[in-house]
Design a protein around this motif. Sequence first.
Motif, PDB file in Angstrom:
ATOM      1  N   HIS C  28       0.816  -1.203   0.000  1.00 15.17           N
ATOM      2  CA  HIS C  28       0.000   0.000   0.000  1.00 15.17           C
ATOM      3  C   HIS C  28       0.854   1.259   0.000  1.00 15.17           C
ATOM      4  O   HIS C  28       0.361   2.343   0.313  1.00 15.17           O
ATOM      5  CB  HIS C  28      -0.961  -0.002   1.193  1.00 15.17           C
ATOM      6  CG  HIS C  28      -2.025  -1.051   1.049  1.00 15.17           C
ATOM      7  ND1 HIS C  28      -1.813  -2.355   1.432  1.00 15.17           N
ATOM      8  CD2 HIS C  28      -3.262  -0.995   0.520  1.00 15.17           C
ATOM      9  CE1 HIS C  28      -2.905  -3.049   1.169  1.00 15.17           C
ATOM     10  NE2 HIS C  28      -3.795  -2.259   0.604  1.00 15.17           N
ATOM     11  N   GLY C  29       2.115   1.098  -0.323  1.00 13.89           N
ATOM     12  CA  GLY C  29       2.986   2.262  -0.449  1.00 13.89           C
ATOM     13  C   GLY C  29       3.290   2.968   0.858  1.00 13.89           C
ATOM     14  O   GLY C  29       3.695   4.119   0.862  1.00 13.89           O
ATOM     15  N   ILE C  30       3.070   2.266   1.968  1.00 12.30           N
ATOM     16  CA  ILE C  30       3.415   2.876   3.255  1.00 12.30           C
ATOM     17  C   ILE C  30       4.869   2.526   3.556  1.00 12.30           C
ATOM     18  O   ILE C  30       5.235   1.353   3.605  1.00 12.30           O
ATOM     19  CB  ILE C  30       2.501   2.350   4.381  1.00 12.30           C
ATOM     20  CG1 ILE C  30       1.048   2.679   4.038  1.00 12.30           C
ATOM     21  CG2 ILE C  30       2.907   2.918   5.727  1.00 12.30           C
ATOM     22  CD1 ILE C  30       0.036   1.890   4.849  1.00 12.30           C
ATOM     23  N   LYS C  31       5.689   3.523   3.755  1.00 10.60           N
ATOM     24  CA  LYS C  31       7.118   3.287   3.871  1.00 10.60           C
ATOM     25  C   LYS C  31       7.535   3.050   5.315  1.00 10.60           C
ATOM     26  O   LYS C  31       7.267   3.862   6.189  1.00 10.60           O
ATOM     27  CB  LYS C  31       7.880   4.477   3.288  1.00 10.60           C
ATOM     28  CG  LYS C  31       9.013   4.003   2.416  1.00 10.60           C
ATOM     29  CD  LYS C  31       9.770   5.127   1.776  1.00 10.60           C
ATOM     30  CE  LYS C  31      11.141   4.566   1.381  1.00 10.60           C
ATOM     31  NZ  LYS C  31      12.096   5.575   1.034  1.00 10.60           N
ATOM     32  N   ILE C  32       8.165   1.908   5.537  1.00  8.55           N
ATOM     33  CA  ILE C  32       8.745   1.627   6.846  1.00  8.55           C
ATOM     34  C   ILE C  32      10.228   1.379   6.617  1.00  8.55           C
ATOM     35  O   ILE C  32      10.587   0.610   5.733  1.00  8.55           O
ATOM     36  CB  ILE C  32       8.105   0.361   7.468  1.00  8.55           C
ATOM     37  CG1 ILE C  32       6.618   0.586   7.720  1.00  8.55           C
ATOM     38  CG2 ILE C  32       8.800  -0.021   8.761  1.00  8.55           C
ATOM     39  CD1 ILE C  32       5.917  -0.617   8.325  1.00  8.55           C
ATOM     40  N   PRO C  33      11.088   2.049   7.374  1.00  3.93           N
ATOM     41  CA  PRO C  33      12.521   1.809   7.149  1.00  3.93           C
ATOM     42  C   PRO C  33      12.926   0.385   7.535  1.00  3.93           C
ATOM     43  O   PRO C  33      12.428  -0.159   8.533  1.00  3.93           O
ATOM     44  CB  PRO C  33      13.202   2.839   8.055  1.00  3.93           C
ATOM     45  CG  PRO C  33      12.185   3.222   9.059  1.00  3.93           C
ATOM     46  CD  PRO C  33      10.850   3.040   8.422  1.00  3.93           C
ATOM     47  N   TYR C  84      13.304   6.450  18.273  1.00  2.00           N
ATOM     48  CA  TYR C  84      13.969   5.162  18.490  1.00  2.00           C
ATOM     49  C   TYR C  84      14.735   4.729  17.241  1.00  2.00           C
ATOM     50  O   TYR C  84      15.836   4.207  17.317  1.00  2.00           O
ATOM     51  CB  TYR C  84      12.959   4.079  18.855  1.00  2.00           C
ATOM     52  CG  TYR C  84      12.462   4.159  20.285  1.00  2.00           C
ATOM     53  CD1 TYR C  84      13.079   4.983  21.222  1.00  2.00           C
ATOM     54  CD2 TYR C  84      11.381   3.383  20.708  1.00  2.00           C
ATOM     55  CE1 TYR C  84      12.620   5.045  22.534  1.00  2.00           C
ATOM     56  CE2 TYR C  84      10.917   3.434  22.012  1.00  2.00           C
ATOM     57  CZ  TYR C  84      11.538   4.270  22.929  1.00  2.00           C
ATOM     58  OH  TYR C  84      11.085   4.318  24.220  1.00  2.00           O
ATOM     59  N   ARG C  85      14.134   4.938  16.080  1.00  4.69           N
ATOM     60  CA  ARG C  85      14.813   4.512  14.845  1.00  4.69           C
ATOM     61  C   ARG C  85      16.117   5.275  14.656  1.00  4.69           C
ATOM     62  O   ARG C  85      17.129   4.711  14.267  1.00  4.69           O
ATOM     63  CB  ARG C  85      13.889   4.722  13.642  1.00  4.69           C
ATOM     64  CG  ARG C  85      12.775   3.696  13.599  1.00  4.69           C
ATOM     65  CD  ARG C  85      11.834   3.951  12.447  1.00  4.69           C
ATOM     66  NE  ARG C  85      10.744   2.983  12.470  1.00  4.69           N
ATOM     67  CZ  ARG C  85       9.551   3.197  11.953  1.00  4.69           C
ATOM     68  NH1 ARG C  85       9.281   4.344  11.350  1.00  4.69           N
ATOM     69  NH2 ARG C  85       8.612   2.264  12.014  1.00  4.69           N
ATOM     70  N   ARG C  86      16.064   6.584  14.972  1.00 11.40           N
ATOM     71  CA  ARG C  86      17.300   7.357  14.849  1.00 11.40           C
ATOM     72  C   ARG C  86      18.347   6.857  15.839  1.00 11.40           C
ATOM     73  O   ARG C  86      19.522   6.733  15.502  1.00 11.40           O
ATOM     74  CB  ARG C  86      17.018   8.845  15.094  1.00 11.40           C
ATOM     75  CG  ARG C  86      16.400   9.556  13.913  1.00 11.40           C
ATOM     76  CD  ARG C  86      16.462  11.064  14.074  1.00 11.40           C
ATOM     77  NE  ARG C  86      15.731  11.549  15.233  1.00 11.40           N
ATOM     78  CZ  ARG C  86      14.417  11.829  15.221  1.00 11.40           C
ATOM     79  NH1 ARG C  86      13.723  11.679  14.115  1.00 11.40           N
ATOM     80  NH2 ARG C  86      13.816  12.258  16.300  1.00 11.40           N
ATOM     81  N   MET C  87      17.913   6.534  17.054  1.00 12.45           N
ATOM     82  CA  MET C  87      18.865   6.059  18.057  1.00 12.45           C
ATOM     83  C   MET C  87      19.473   4.719  17.645  1.00 12.45           C
ATOM     84  O   MET C  87      20.651   4.453  17.865  1.00 12.45           O
ATOM     85  CB  MET C  87      18.165   5.930  19.415  1.00 12.45           C
ATOM     86  CG  MET C  87      17.861   7.269  20.062  1.00 12.45           C
ATOM     87  SD  MET C  87      16.810   7.093  21.523  1.00 12.45           S
ATOM     88  CE  MET C  87      18.006   6.557  22.746  1.00 12.45           C
ATOM     89  N   ILE C  88      18.640   3.865  17.039  1.00 11.41           N
ATOM     90  CA  ILE C  88      19.152   2.563  16.594  1.00 11.41           C
ATOM     91  C   ILE C  88      20.195   2.768  15.492  1.00 11.41           C
ATOM     92  O   ILE C  88      21.219   2.088  15.455  1.00 11.41           O
ATOM     93  CB  ILE C  88      17.986   1.668  16.134  1.00 11.41           C
ATOM     94  CG1 ILE C  88      17.224   1.178  17.369  1.00 11.41           C
ATOM     95  CG2 ILE C  88      18.491   0.486  15.320  1.00 11.41           C
ATOM     96  CD1 ILE C  88      15.857   0.625  17.076  1.00 11.41           C
ATOM     97  N   LEU C  89      19.943   3.762  14.633  1.00 10.81           N
ATOM     98  CA  LEU C  89      20.944   4.067  13.610  1.00 10.81           C
ATOM     99  C   LEU C  89      22.224   4.606  14.240  1.00 10.81           C
ATOM    100  O   LEU C  89      23.328   4.283  13.815  1.00 10.81           O
ATOM    101  CB  LEU C  89      20.392   5.084  12.604  1.00 10.81           C
ATOM    102  CG  LEU C  89      19.457   4.518  11.538  1.00 10.81           C
ATOM    103  CD1 LEU C  89      18.939   5.646  10.657  1.00 10.81           C
ATOM    104  CD2 LEU C  89      20.159   3.475  10.679  1.00 10.81           C
TER     105      LEU C  89
END
Lengths: 177, 181, 238, 567
Positions: C28-33, C84-89
Amino acid sequence: MTAQAMPSVPAEQSQQLRFQLIDKSLKKFQYQQDALIEVLHAAQETFGHLDEEILDYVSRQLKLPPSWVYGVATFYNFFTLDPQGEHICVVCMGTACYVKGAGEIVTKLEREFSVKDGDTTEDGQLTLMTARCLGNCSLAPMLTLDGEVLGKESAESTIAAIHTKATLTAAAKEKNA
Amino acid sequence: MSQNSKKVRLATAWLGGCSGCHMSFLDLDELLIELIEKVDIVYGPLVDHKEFPEDVDICLVEGAVTNVENLELARQIRTNSKIVISFGDCAVTGNVTSMRNRIPIKDLLTAVYHEAQAPIGAESLKVLPALLKKALPLHQAIKVDLYLPGCPPDPERIATAVTALLEGREVELAPQMRTFG
Amino acid sequence: MPVITLTIDDELVSARAGQSILEACREHGIKIPTLCNLDGLSARGGCRLCLVEVAGNPRLLPACTTEALENMVVTTHNEKIDRYRRMILELTFAERNHTCAVCVSNQHCELQTLAAELGMDHVRYDYLNPELGLDTSHARYGVDHNRCVLCLRCVRVCDEVEGAHTWDVKGRGIESRVITDLNRPWGDSESCTECGKCVEVCPTGALFDKGSAVAEMKKEASFLRRILDGREKNEWRR
Amino acid sequence: MNPTSLLKQAEEEQQRQQQLNLRVFLCYSTPCIAAGAEQVKTALESLIKEKQLNTELEIVATGCMGPCSRGPLLRIKPAEGEEQTYEKVTPEQAREILLHSIEQRPVETEALPADLPFFARQTRIVLSNNGEIDPEKIEHCIARGAYSALAHVLHEMSPEEVCNEIKNSGLRGRGGGGYPAGVKWNLVRKSPADRKYVVANGDEGDPGAYMDRTIMESDPHRVLEGMAIAGYAVGAEQGYIYVRGEYPLAAARLVKAIKAAERRGLLGSRVLGSNFNFRIDLRVGAGAFVCGEETALMTSIMGRRGQPVPRPPYPAQSGLWGYPTLINNVESFANVAPIMEKGADWFASFGTDKSKGTKVFALCGEVVNSGLIEVPMGISLRDIVFEIGGGLPDGGKFKAAQTGGPSGGCIPAEFLDTPVDYESLKELGSIMGSGGLIVMNETSCMPDVAKFFMEFCLDESCGKCVSCRVGTVEMYELLKRITDGSAMLTDLEILEELCELVQETSLCGLGMTAPNPVLNTLKYYRDEYLAHIENKSCPAGVCQLDQIPLMKLPEHAAERAVFKEER
């Protein structure tokens, strides 16, 4: 250790005997791939460590990719890829032992025998290891020396115990010679 | 210094880096002319001032903090600047400058100053500022307000950021403008 | 195949039963990193970038391994998840020596792109600067452990698609490293078929074609879908 | 064997024991052996030989009796009269005790008072056979009722009834999580599959915990019986018991016990004359703490790298080889037979509203009586530490009780009256855990303790997910800096934020709980952290604090040139 127990057997033959011990374990588990850890236990017990030849043998016998076997062998602390020293000292670093000074014992042993935790002395006499709680907290700080439990230890008493062991082995060797 | 009090006081600084970020700054080309009408460059390798001045509005800092001298300058910058920009990958991540972090300082100096092809000798070491244990990204030494990554950050990024700041807008870099490397 | 309906980011979407949340989102074109995930390989749930909120579940769940269920309410982005995603990166960058500027995959790297897209513009944790090697013993490819993020796409593609299982992981925790065969140089590997799939699926500059200079290593993983469709849907006739 | 012959053997063995004049129980567990129990045994055996006493008495080498710090322990049980327990027994004392007891003369060695709080305050359900049987002799176990609950279940109850009985008892998982056992059993029972498994988790890894080791070593049949009952209840024919590699004695005893039970038809095909078949195989761990996590444990049973897999699906739906699997802790299984024998209501009469029954703790650290104890849920920490444990030695002042190992936290003195149950401990930022309870005095430094646990976690992290693999290392680096003097106040903020991340985003329990010791000590001992960072002082006097922050300038100009570095 098995090698020392059979001094009269030529090296090649004793090696063969040891691979037979692995075979025994393989048969016991009917060559099931799931039994990899059990077979590695048996191999480590027989050889004292797991070198490339052994891992290759196990991987062929169980029909597992070599990297798979290597991955499992290096995941678990029990398996070691390098030969161990004649004597093995495992200092418990569980909480109870830690609060009662196990860290200091390790530091002093490292200094006394010029060996790092996890390594073997250059002369192959002693392997120093630490463990994550050996479950004998009432004996804290405790350790095992060649499998024997020593409780309420100090750095000094441990160093003395190791020296005694080493002297005994040296004496026995001299006698045999 | 400046006769026109409205001009923004811009400083640039060069810590542990290759000066490539400054080169990229010079690549702003004709924009530099526009820029110079709005700003006074009050400190940096591009101008001749010995001491870091007071009351700086914006400071672009290139390079990682790798020795005692860098650290002292970084602190002066922080004390005297309103906006500190981590300028380029060395300042932002440590980048190539921090590749020495794995090597013990003693081995590093021996390799560079004693074993290298043109030996300089132990004497000259006495005038070198002491190296920190590790080359640090700028924000691990002082507080940083804005990050401008790139090795070097291309002129477009610099222009976008500086223009926004001069116009009093918040700096918003598009994703493709904030990649490392 | 039965169809289910669920809510993703306040929108009602349909999915096929058995699909993961990630698959449903992608359709459905929903972007998840994502970093460890790759269409065509088994899901692993290791990189933690695809964590999403599922109403009623107190924990964040990896979209790649969590099955989409009827009436599920999923949130893929909010302030907390993004942070959280930024911290994981940040952790991922701090772990090894990702010096983008001198990397063969500079400008063509999934990790680099993720950092830019998610706005991870600096790392607050200590860079660990581990001492890691480079293995260029293979005739055609090289492995640079400095760039490896342990996504294990190489391990999975080699096992699941090529069927060689040359790659695996040794050690554990921070000491984990990808290995070939019995941790021998890649060039000595008896099982490696030199197919190069591992190189193409690697998201960073960890696996590369020998001879690539900085920023020259471009990768193309879309072959995977074609091979798999060919096999699984019998599109390729013998 | 069938139920009748089982009963008959139990009666025969009981009679044999009653005919003896004296039974001598010698604690033969690892701590007592290390304290000299072997020499005591040799001395007693030679005395028996010397005086030809073998028809009148027997020596029973038992599993752990409890007060490990008082070993070797010897208990004398005459056919008539009071039984007596002696502590720190030497071979000479043992001879004296035995001789005088058999000749019915007063014993000179002082016995432990019968009302010693260490024993009096305990309630023993799981450990009821400890110290009473030789774990290597199945007859001893049968005489004390082993396998009678299994016989009853197999012949009188339906699987559903068994699951409901467990549910009604209120038994919760003893491995730390506290998940209701009955719910789990029913889930597995209802999962449709042609094959199911039962797994006992004996991979006890928390440092400072040895409850499961003791249970497996001291009463292995209790665990096997519990597993067999579970197998019947959920419809499994195969069980695995996964024992930590560090516990060779437990593994050896379990192997023996399994063989002995199979030989008697208590395990294997057609158990106790019923139609139920149940095999148990032993799997020995190889040194990986993460394998205590249920999904990692199952991958390890399958011979792979012991890495966890995301849940859902839960083991009850898809476990070993994809089949529904019931996995419980060893202590949970050890509670099963007593529940079946005496009923759910009886079991539920112990403990608190939400936490039923008893809990076994390994009490150690700075406490007079360290050892293994079993107490009803809801008992206060104060009672455990000061009554049973006898307080701190050498006039030490209580600072904290650590529970839950690397997943738990330190409970300060102001909460000593908190009842010990799953919910109360969780509220305090710790957890029940598997049952390690370590008492600390004023010489323990809390940031240092947090660092100790973080080092443990980073070492044991499997490496699968980024949050735990790198997060534990970064948290450790921050704690290392706090304890060596090179931290700044901002580091504390970064640490707290990182703790939250690792807690919320890790794949399995190891990572999720790894920040607990940090968060919990920050909650109760924040001033200690601040003292380290701001004043460069360690109130407990543990940390050296001889480093300066990386980004801080050396104070003296002389230190700023390179040649200083070179020295």
